[in-house]
Design a protein around this motif. Structure first.
Motif, mmCIF file in Angstrom:
data_model
loop_
_atom_site.group_PDB
_atom_site.id
_atom_site.type_symbol
_atom_site.label_atom_id
_atom_site.label_comp_id
_atom_site.label_asym_id
_atom_site.label_seq_id
_atom_site.Cartn_x
_atom_site.Cartn_y
_atom_site.Cartn_z
ATOM 1 N N GLY A 83 0.810 -1.215 0.000
ATOM 2 C CA GLY A 83 0.000 0.000 0.000
ATOM 3 C C GLY A 83 0.840 1.260 0.000
ATOM 4 N N THR A 84 2.008 1.194 0.665
ATOM 5 C CA THR A 84 2.838 2.390 0.808
ATOM 6 C C THR A 84 3.363 2.895 -0.519
ATOM 7 O OG1 THR A 84 3.529 1.761 3.041
ATOM 8 C CG2 THR A 84 4.917 3.322 1.866
ATOM 9 N N ILE A 85 3.896 2.001 -1.347
ATOM 10 C CA ILE A 85 4.486 2.452 -2.616
ATOM 11 C C ILE A 85 3.405 3.007 -3.548
ATOM 12 C CG2 ILE A 85 4.326 0.211 -3.815
ATOM 13 C CD1 ILE A 85 7.120 0.853 -4.964
ATOM 14 N N TYR A 86 2.215 2.440 -3.483
ATOM 15 C CA TYR A 86 1.086 2.960 -4.264
ATOM 16 C C TYR A 86 0.712 4.356 -3.769
ATOM 17 C CZ TYR A 86 -3.663 3.167 -6.226
ATOM 18 O OH TYR A 86 -4.805 3.540 -6.887
ATOM 19 N N LEU A 87 0.676 4.512 -2.448
ATOM 20 C CA LEU A 87 0.342 5.804 -1.855
ATOM 21 C C LEU A 87 1.388 6.860 -2.206
ATOM 22 C CD1 LEU A 87 -1.595 7.334 0.054
ATOM 23 C CD2 LEU A 87 -0.119 6.635 1.946
ATOM 24 N N LEU A 88 2.657 6.461 -2.211
ATOM 25 C CA LEU A 88 3.734 7.403 -2.527
ATOM 26 C C LEU A 88 3.596 7.953 -3.941
ATOM 27 C CD1 LEU A 88 6.882 5.604 -1.032
ATOM 28 C CD2 LEU A 88 5.658 7.549 -0.083
ATOM 29 N N THR A 89 3.530 7.057 -4.922
ATOM 30 C CA THR A 89 3.497 7.509 -6.320
ATOM 31 C C THR A 89 2.174 8.195 -6.661
ATOM 32 O OG1 THR A 89 2.804 5.279 -6.991
ATOM 33 C CG2 THR A 89 5.145 5.790 -7.122
ATOM 34 N N SER A 90 1.080 7.738 -6.068
ATOM 35 C CA SER A 90 -0.222 8.357 -6.369
ATOM 36 C C SER A 90 -0.347 9.739 -5.737
ATOM 37 C CB SER A 90 -1.365 7.462 -5.877
ATOM 38 O OG SER A 90 -1.360 7.358 -4.469
ATOM 39 N N THR A 91 0.556 10.079 -4.832
ATOM 40 C CA THR A 91 0.538 11.399 -4.204
ATOM 41 C C THR A 91 1.498 12.357 -4.891
ATOM 42 O OG1 THR A 91 -0.046 10.456 -2.047
ATOM 43 C CG2 THR A 91 0.898 12.664 -2.049
ATOM 44 N N VAL A 92 2.759 11.942 -5.075
ATOM 45 C CA VAL A 92 3.775 12.881 -5.565
ATOM 46 C C VAL A 92 3.602 13.219 -7.038
ATOM 47 C CG1 VAL A 92 5.445 12.159 -3.836
ATOM 48 C CG2 VAL A 92 5.436 11.030 -6.056
ATOM 49 N N LEU A 119 -0.804 -0.858 -17.223
ATOM 50 C CA LEU A 119 0.498 -1.518 -17.176
ATOM 51 C C LEU A 119 0.837 -1.972 -15.755
ATOM 52 C CD1 LEU A 119 2.584 0.821 -19.537
ATOM 53 C CD2 LEU A 119 1.704 -1.465 -20.043
ATOM 54 N N GLY A 120 0.586 -1.107 -14.785
ATOM 55 C CA GLY A 120 0.865 -1.469 -13.399
ATOM 56 C C GLY A 120 0.022 -2.635 -12.923
ATOM 57 N N SER A 121 -1.255 -2.652 -13.307
ATOM 58 C CA SER A 121 -2.146 -3.753 -12.912
ATOM 59 C C SER A 121 -1.714 -5.061 -13.562
ATOM 60 C CB SER A 121 -3.591 -3.416 -13.291
ATOM 61 O OG SER A 121 -4.037 -2.267 -12.608
ATOM 62 N N ALA A 122 -1.292 -4.991 -14.840
ATOM 63 C CA ALA A 122 -0.824 -6.200 -15.537
ATOM 64 C C ALA A 122 0.427 -6.758 -14.868
ATOM 65 C CB ALA A 122 -0.551 -5.885 -17.003
ATOM 66 N N LEU A 133 5.896 -7.318 -7.869
ATOM 67 C CA LEU A 133 4.586 -6.830 -7.429
ATOM 68 C C LEU A 133 4.673 -5.376 -6.996
ATOM 69 C CD1 LEU A 133 1.586 -7.501 -6.633
ATOM 70 C CD2 LEU A 133 2.474 -7.952 -4.343
ATOM 71 N N LEU A 134 5.708 -5.045 -6.222
ATOM 72 C CA LEU A 134 5.866 -3.671 -5.748
ATOM 73 C C LEU A 134 6.114 -2.707 -6.906
ATOM 74 C CD1 LEU A 134 8.023 -4.242 -2.528
ATOM 75 C CD2 LEU A 134 5.558 -3.875 -2.705
ATOM 76 N N ALA A 135 6.855 -3.155 -7.936
ATOM 77 C CA ALA A 135 7.061 -2.317 -9.118
ATOM 78 C C ALA A 135 5.730 -2.032 -9.812
ATOM 79 C CB ALA A 135 8.037 -2.990 -10.079
ATOM 80 N N GLY A 136 4.905 -3.059 -9.923
ATOM 81 C CA GLY A 136 3.586 -2.883 -10.515
ATOM 82 C C GLY A 136 2.724 -1.935 -9.714
ATOM 83 N N ARG A 137 2.820 -2.027 -8.384
ATOM 84 C CA ARG A 137 2.033 -1.126 -7.536
ATOM 85 C C ARG A 137 2.487 0.317 -7.709
ATOM 86 N NH1 ARG A 137 -2.390 -1.657 -6.335
ATOM 87 N NH2 ARG A 137 -2.296 -0.709 -4.264
ATOM 88 N N GLY A 138 3.801 0.515 -7.852
ATOM 89 C CA GLY A 138 4.297 1.870 -8.050
ATOM 90 C C GLY A 138 3.811 2.476 -9.355
ATOM 91 N N ILE A 139 3.829 1.683 -10.434
ATOM 92 C CA ILE A 139 3.345 2.163 -11.734
ATOM 93 C C ILE A 139 1.841 2.424 -11.681
ATOM 94 C CG2 ILE A 139 3.055 1.543 -14.170
ATOM 95 C CD1 ILE A 139 5.656 -0.066 -13.931
ATOM 96 N N SER A 140 1.104 1.559 -11.009
ATOM 97 C CA SER A 140 -0.340 1.777 -10.847
ATOM 98 C C SER A 140 -0.607 3.070 -10.094
ATOM 99 C CB SER A 140 -0.976 0.604 -10.098
ATOM 100 O OG SER A 140 -0.944 -0.574 -10.865
ATOM 101 N N GLY A 141 0.240 3.370 -9.102
ATOM 102 C CA GLY A 141 0.076 4.610 -8.348
ATOM 103 C C GLY A 141 0.255 5.838 -9.217
ATOM 104 N N ILE A 142 1.205 5.781 -10.165
ATOM 105 C CA ILE A 142 1.380 6.899 -11.099
ATOM 106 C C ILE A 142 0.103 7.091 -11.917
ATOM 107 C CG2 ILE A 142 2.672 7.720 -13.110
ATOM 108 C CD1 ILE A 142 5.102 6.221 -12.034
ATOM 109 N N GLY A 143 -0.464 5.973 -12.402
ATOM 110 C CA GLY A 143 -1.715 6.053 -13.150
ATOM 111 C C GLY A 143 -2.846 6.591 -12.304
ATOM 112 N N ALA A 144 -2.899 6.162 -11.039
ATOM 113 C CA ALA A 144 -3.961 6.638 -10.145
ATOM 114 C C ALA A 144 -3.843 8.140 -9.924
ATOM 115 C CB ALA A 144 -3.882 5.897 -8.814
ATOM 116 N N ALA A 145 -2.617 8.647 -9.801
ATOM 117 C CA ALA A 145 -2.416 10.093 -9.649
ATOM 118 C C ALA A 145 -2.966 10.835 -10.864
ATOM 119 C CB ALA A 145 -0.929 10.398 -9.461
#
Length: 653
Positions: A83-92, A119-122, A133-145
């Motif tokens: 959750g943290t890496i998703y929160l980080l990228t989706s915020t910054v 891409l992150g979800s895939a 998995l964490l790399a995917g979560r980070g990319i998904s967070g960028i998309g969520a932002a």
């Protein structure tokens, strides 16, 4: 004097202020009939419902499934990072996508965000190990932002207060649906496989991309010309006749308009700050691994603001002609260095606005409340009440109806008074009161009261959610819509991170305090081994999972549950000063002033109603406030139903 272009009349000699295409700036419902307005809103809702639902669903589902996902890779020690890496990228990346939306247009920004999310979800779905998995979560967070920023910008682009009120309410409705159904869907998907939590995003992303293409292409605000960000920001310092027209046509030119230096500094500093806040909750604020990123992150944020100031100052000097010779009323300027051709990602002038700062602080407090309620009510239900993760998730649904009620009340207040500050003030008063009542219900260990007061907290949050964005949006010029919206979203996300860090620290501290101050009579009632276990738990991590607590003897379990009940209660109490200060500051918000329709715009409206033609005032084109959406107009002119005529005064050509 004007020349005929097909069915559209256009000024033949536009002034610099008129050098803005109709598709660049517009109020999407201006010039449309009631049926047209309704159709536009339905199309907008249909195009945005899936992107918003995806972002909300991912946010709520993964939060409750983290332990199960990490256990599948035998890396329970890394569960929080899901959750943290998703929160980080989706915020910054929120301000970054605001710049992208201004430079490349809302449509392309949203499609890019959906592509990142896909891409992150895939990557997460097919993850073979935890790093993947964490790399995917980070990319998904960028998309969520990008999804969060662009959707909100699209909804507040209109210059109409009424339209903004309705659009903000639509967004809250979409969020309420996601928050209500997310936990239940997550529990059902988890019963099959954790991979379905991410795999469900894949077909939804593809459908979203198609819907956005079919419904929003050429129907949202396009790329803003640089003079809107660079010249209008300094309009009070430059005479209208001296405003330069800056042509930016190529893809490379647009890339140069992105504030890459500011974005890099902000992303690096934001990630370090958020990591420090996340680590502080569990590791303590006095640890080197917390202090170092906290200090470096803060310095990078300060450096970001310093760069933004330098960028704006350089542009101010350039556009005011202070670095060139004035010859016959014209400025022969030296070329602006490429590094300074960017639009400031966070204009310093915006940060000097009291209203922007106060609404951002109130949004920060609202973000704290939302995230803490979702996490800490779940902690209470699982640890203290002994419910399963699925049942605890269902309890969180009570917050969503409250948001719906609060949103409905806010709509009526804004519609009746024309001022969002009154809804902000009332909602801002309800929130700290609700937090105090939730802490009381936790102390009484009464689930019914907790659920009822969660509804109350939802009402307060719903009453401020939309009006805060509306007030901030109308406190600044049209050209700053994107950046002000991004700041609001960043403050809300940052508030969630700060709230979790603060409440986690308080929870751990109060649990240990409870153990240290156990009455001797309670210790005597336990066996000597159990009493030793309690003392050992003070310096160990033996209570970091529900299974570890359930493995303890029954009498010791009760002691642990009482300790967590005490800690959760104080966690909610700790939010009251933040929300109370936000309420007091919001009382000082100024009244917004929405520019009424000019005589030219009123005349254009009457001309349209009487002749069946679509009329655009020249003043609207020049000011960028009320030019209508080009795509619906093109459809009507192509079908032969109406002509499009530009009317205006002598300044319009």
């Amino acid at each position: 004097m004007s020349e005929k272009l097909g069915n559209v009349e256009s000024p033949s000699s536009p002034t610099p202020g008129d050098a803005v295409a109709v598709a660049d700036i517009y109020a999407p419902t201006e010039g449309l009939s009631k049926k047209g307005v309704l159709m536009w809103r339905l199309k907008l809702m249909a195009a945005l419902v899936l992107p918003v639902y995806l972002e909300t669903l991912d946010y709520t589902v993964v939060a409750t499934a983290q332990p199960h996902i990490a256990s599948a890779f035998n890396r329970l020690d890394l569960q929080s990072y899901i959750g943290t890496i998703y929160l980080l990228t989706s915020t910054v990346f929120l301000p970054v996508f605001a710049s992208v939306a201004d430079v490349f247009g809302r449509y392309l920004a949203l499609q890019l965000a959906l592509l990142f999310f896909l891409l992150g979800s895939a990557l997460s779905t097919g993850a073979a190990n935890m790093p993947m998995l964490l790399a995917g979560r980070g990319i998904s967070g960028i998309g969520a932002a990008g999804i969060l920023t662009t959707v909100r910008i699209i909804l507040v682009d209109s210059s109409s207060l009424k339209e903004n009120n309705i659009m903000s309410s639509m967004l809250v409705l979409l969020y309420a649906v996601g928050f209500s159904t997310g936990p239940a869907i997550g529990g059902a998907l988890l019963q099959v496989s954790f991979r379905w939590i991410f795999a469900i995003n894949l077909p939804c992303c593809v459908v979203s991309i198609l819907l956005v293409f079919l419904l929003l292409r050429n129907r949202t605000r396009g790329a803003l010309p640089p003079q809107l960000r660079d010249v209008r920001c300094f309009a009070d310092e430059i005479k209208p006749e001296d405003q330069p027209v800056v042509e930016v046509n190529t893809f490379v030119d647009k890339l140069l308009r992105i504030d890459w230096i500011g974005a890099a500094l902000f992303v690096a500093g934001g990630i370090l700050l958020l990591l420090a806040l996340n680590w502080a909750g569990n590791r303590g604020w006095d640890k080197a691994e917390v202090i170092a990123p906290l200090v470096i992150g803060a310095l990078l944020i300060i450096l970001t603001l310093t760069w933004e100031y330098a960028l704006e100052r350089k542009q101010r000097v350039f556009f005011s002609g202070m670095n060139g010779d004035i010859v016959e009323g014209k400025s022969e300027r030296k070329p602006l260095p490429k590094a300074f051709m960017a639009d400031a990602m966070i204009p310093v002038k915006v940060l000097g606005s009291f209203d922007v700062l106060v609404t951002s602080f109130a949004a920060l407090g609202s973000g704290m409340v939302m995230l803490v309620i979702f996490y800490f009510v779940a902690i209470f239900m699982v640890i203290v009440s002994g419910k399963s993760a699925v049942d605890a998730g269902v309890q969180l649904i009570f917050f969503a109806p409250g948001m719906g009620v609060g949103t409905t009340i806010a709509i009526r207040i804004v519609k009746r008074t024309g001022q969002p500050k009154y809804a902000i003030n009332l909602g801002g008063l309800i929130i700290p009161v609700a937090l105090g009542l939730i802490s009381m219900a936790v102390y009484n260990n009464t689930e019914g009261q907790i659920e009822g007061f969660m509804v109350m907290a939802g009402v307060g949050t719903g009453m401020t959610f939309g009006p805060l964005a509306i007030h901030a949006r109308f406190s600044q010029p049209e050209s700053r819509v994107a950046v002000v919206t991004a700041l609001q979203l960043f403050a809300r996300s940052l508030g969630g991170t700060i709230g979790l860090a603060q409440c986690s620290t308080i929870l751990n501290s109060k649990v240990q305090h409870y153990f240290h101050n156990l009455p001797q009579s309670t210790l005597d009632s336990l066996s000597s081994n159990n009493a030793t276990d309690v003392l050992n738990s003070l310096s160990s991590s033996s209570l970091d999972s529900v299974s570890a607590i359930n493995a303890l003897p029954a009498d010791l379990q009760q002691v642990v549950r009482d300790a967590f009940q005490y800690g959760v209660r104080w966690s909610f109490i700790s939010l009251i000063p933040w929300t109370g200060l936000a309420f007091l500051l919001a009382l000082r918000l100024s009244k917004i002033h929405v520019k009424p329709a000019s005589q030219a715009q009123v005349a254009a409206k009457k001309e349209e109603e009487s002749s069946g033609s679509i009329v655009i005032s020249g003043e609207s084109l020049r000011s960028g406030v009320a030019a209508p959406n080009l795509a619906p107009l093109q459809e009507r002119t192509d079908s032969g139903k109406s002509d499009v005529v530009v009317v205006g005064d002598e300044k319009a050509g």
